[in-house]
Scaffold this motif. Structure first.
Motif: not given
Length: 416
Positions: A95-111
């Motif tokens: 996952a991209n957890t940098s807070g910048k750019g685009r989310q990958t296949l897994t989002s930083e916000y999965e719920i």
């Protein structure tokens, strides 16, 4: 003064108590309107699989003042691994957890969908009238009102009816020309359910490709439960019809398609029998030029389902509710203008997120032969070794919703 003028609150009936319907209720009640949500299910439908927030959807939740509540319920999913029949990871995209750019296949916000539904319900239940076990079966309208007819035989008079009743919307069928098919199909079907979690189930989602255009996914959302997904490329009438069959027939269909697939297939098939729910669907988009007719308007999946493969289904519903409520709150005495603006403002965003779904790319992810699977694994492994997915995500200037900007707040909100 006539109801619906700038100084009188509107009486709004929302058909459907899912995410879009509740988000709309939140913004409309904050705008001073009287909202009734009619949900056909006997209780809050706080079930379902894992969903995510991306791009403008994250901003919409922030403006609601609910981002902290969402963060408190996030699923720990660190990335996605492509695995072989022995369960060995061939490539892993984090996952991209940098807070910048685009989310990958897994989002930083999965719920989990149920958790998001409960968060929205807690935020709206004190100001919104919820009626469970009652659906909106039909309506009639004139220039001054819309009368909703409920499944229990009762009726009610409202200023506006919102069809937030999902992909198979009854309200949409009533306002579209007879015979018009709003579904854009990609020839893919999906089923998902829960099984007991075992020690080897990690916080990395597993994706297992099987010859014949099949795919199995496993992702774990809490210490005791794991989600199982079966996905298949199939254009048969049987596959399209089975989603309306009794649950036992649906489970037989999916078991028959996957019994020879290997890896942990038997575990997942056995787990169907004890799962608290079993859901299957054809992957479609809802595409229609008509989102409203008179005093009736569509929202969420009923208006513009983007499909799970867009990555923006939940975000799209939240954004759509934000836009629709904003226009109603700004033009309560002029619903034709409000609904026309809703279409004009939201349509470019919907076109963007629906356009993210490319059937050719989807078919690449569901190969028909083992050789094609091996090539896919090798190519993806090389890309991960070179950090291509991570660099593309971090350096992207936009997420899946493009550069489209969320309009101003629909109504005053609590601090995020």
């Amino acid at each position: 003064m006539a109801r619906g003028s700038d100084k009188q609150p509107l009486r709004v009936l929302v058909a459907g108590g899912g995410i879009a319907g509740q988000a709309l209720a939140l913004w409309l009640t904050r705008g001073g309107h009287q909202v009734t949500v009619a949900e056909r299910a006997p209780a809050l439908r706080a079930t379902g699989a894992q969903v995510d927030l991306r791009g403008q959807g994250i901003e919409a939740v922030k403006r609601m003042g609910l981002l902290d509540a969402v963060r408190a319920k996030l699923v720990d999913e660190a990335g996605v691994a492509l695995i072989d029949s022995r369960g060995k990871a061939r490539a892993t995209i984090m996952a991209n957890t940098s807070g910048k750019g685009r989310q990958t296949l897994t989002s930083e916000y999965e719920i989990m969908r149920g958790d998001l539904v409960r968060i929205l319900h807690d935020a709206t239940k004190d100001d919104t009238e919820y009626v469970f076990g009652v659906g909106v079966d039909g309506f009639e309208q004139d220039a001054h009102k819309v009368v909703g007819h409920f499944s229990d035989g009762s009726s009610g008079e409202f200023d506006l009816l919102v069809g937030a009743d999902g992909q198979g919307s009854r309200i949409r069928r009533a306002i579209l020309p007879e015979g018009l098919d709003p579904y854009w199909r990609v020839g893919i079907h999906m089923a998902y359910w829960f099984v007991p979690r075992i020690a080897s189930d990690s916080n990395i989602r597993n994706t297992y490709m099987v010859p014949g255009g099949r795919q199995i996914m496993r992702r774990s959302h809490n210490p005791t439960e794991t989600q199982a997904y079966f996905v298949i490329r199939e254009d048969s009438e049987e596959a399209s019809a089975v989603h309306r069959a009794p649950v036992e027939r649906r489970q037989e269909f999916w078991a028959s398609r996957f019994r020879d697939a290997g890896w942990q297939t038997e575990r997942f098939i056995e787990g169907m029998k004890t799962s608290p729910f079993f859901y299957s669907q054809e992957i479609v988009q809802v595409r229609t030029d008509t989102w409203s007719k008179g005093r009736v308007v569509l929202a969420g999946d009923a208006a513009h389902c983007a499909s799970p493969y867009s990555g923006m289904g939940i975000s799209g519903g939240l954004v759509g509710a934000h836009v629709l409520a904003g226009e109603i709150n700004r033009h309560p005495g002029d619903l034709p203008t409000a609904l026309a603006n809703y279409d004009r403002v939201l349509r470019p965003f919907v076109n963007e997120i629906q356009g993210e779904v490319n059937p050719r790319l989807l078919r690449l992810g569901l190969p028909m032969t083992q050789r094609a699977i091996d090539v896919f694994h090798a190519t993806t492994a090389l890309a991960c070794f070179l950090h291509v997915p991570d660099l593309v995500a971090r350096l992207s200037t936009q997420d899946r919703g493009g550069h489209w900007q969320l309009p101003e707040d629909p109504a005053p909100t609590a601090a995020a």
